[in-house]
Design an enzyme around this catalytic site. Structure first.
Site, PDB file in Angstrom:
ATOM      1  CG  ASP A  84      52.042  35.498  27.907  1.00  0.00           C
ATOM      2  OD1 ASP A  84      51.138  35.765  28.713  1.00  0.00           O
ATOM      3  OD2 ASP A  84      53.034  36.227  27.709  1.00  0.00           O
ATOM      4  NE  ARG A 131      46.739  33.823  38.038  1.00  0.00           N
ATOM      5  CZ  ARG A 131      47.521  34.529  38.841  1.00  0.00           C
ATOM      6  NH1 ARG A 131      47.521  34.294  40.141  1.00  0.00           N
ATOM      7  NH2 ARG A 131      48.302  35.484  38.366  1.00  0.00           N
ATOM      8  CB  CYS A 242      43.800  33.947  29.470  1.00  0.00           C
ATOM      9  SG  CYS A 242      44.312  35.537  30.130  1.00  0.00           S
TER      10      CYS A 242
END
Length: 306
Positions: A84, A131, A242
């Protein structure tokens, strides 16, 4: 070092976040018996936007509010999932990999108990990760990958509901919640490469707080630290976040570090993979080299192009 004080520890309020924080505190309590650790539960932008698509929030959405609390001295250190934490750490803060890495692999939790390659065509799998979506589509272009949000428990419930045939989530999250037995299949890192830092926990504290830095350094494990540094170097060099389907996983075998790296288009139609191997003493350089190889192999066209 002998501490005798109360240490305020910042954590998100989800069951997984609290379990992760307790994992770190159990290590610290064994070493610093005179210290009292108080957990301060904090809300983040990622938590408050529970229905937003993860790609719209960006890496750091579950961290930045906690970092502000650190900078304002509301807490003494914080525990995060390493995946994160974005590539840029705010001025005045430091991070350390804390504790030992859990299994970094992704797992499939399937309603019917079927493995990924055995699922019927047009099966519906849930994940909020670009991903994971790209790599699943590269393996099984005939399955439908749908967005899913919520904590681990919520996603497991959805895997058993009418809208999904399964979900793909991190093995480490299931393990830390004592629910690893619910995994149907562990996905091979060469086919579904984990996210940077997946399975690793990070302790973040104020730069210059030597007392806190020394305390947290006592629970840094060499293999976890080596892989963490290599993967972070990859992330910094690749320029992805991300919102980009990129991945890197460092595997340690004695003195050898092997990096598995991946970049893909969101639909998984184009996927580039590379590996880089070297001595653990060169962890950061191995990560940077892996990113360079990946970009030169064609990934730059869809990773750095916006």
């Amino acid at each position: 070092m002998k501490l005798s004080r109360t240490v305020r520890v910042g954590s998100r309020s989800s069951p997984l976040a609290l379990a992760q924080t307790e994992e770190i505190l159990s290590l610290l309590r064994a070493r610093f018996v005179d210290v009292r650790f108080d957990v301060v539960r904090l809300s983040t932008r990622g938590d408050r936007n529970a229905t937003a698509v993860l790609t719209s929030l960006g890496r750091g959405a579950f961290v930045k509010d906690i970092e502000l609390a650190l900078l304002d001295s509301e807490i003494d250190f914080a525990v995060h999932s390493a995946k994160d934490v974005g590539p840029d750490i705010p001025d005045g803060l430091r991070i350390l990999p804390a504790g030992e890495r859990q299994d970094a692999r992704d797992v499939l939790v399937s309603k019917t108990g079927l493995a990924l390659m055995s699922l019927p065509a047009e099966s519906r799998l849930g994940t909020g990760s670009p991903r994971r979506k790209a790599q699943i589509k590269a393996i099984r272009p005939d399955v439908e990958v749908l967005p899913v949000r919520g904590n681990v428990g919520t996603r497991l419930e959805k895997a058993r509901g009418a809208d999904y045939d399964g979900v793909v989530i991190a093995a480490a999250g299931l393990a830390r919640l004592g629910r690893l037995s619910e995994a149907t299949e562990f996905l091979d890192v060469e086919q579904v490469t984990p996210d940077v830092g997946q399975g690793t926990l990070v302790a973040e504290f104020r730069e210059g707080d030597e007392e806190m830095g020394a305390m947290l350094s006592s629970i840094v494990f060499e293999d976890t630290s080596c892989a963490f540094r290599a993967e972070r170097a990859f992330l910094d060099a690749i320029g992805g976040g991300c919102t980009k389907p990129v991945a890197a996983y460092g595997e340690i075998d004695g003195r050898r570090l092997r990096m598995f790296c991946m970049a893909a288009t969101p639909d998984g139609e184009r996927i580039v993979r590379s590996q880089s191997v070297g001595d653990v003493s060169e962890a950061e350089e191995i990560g940077r080299r892996a990113a360079k190889t990946l970009l030169e192999s064609g990934a730059s066209e869809f990773v750095q192009g916006g």
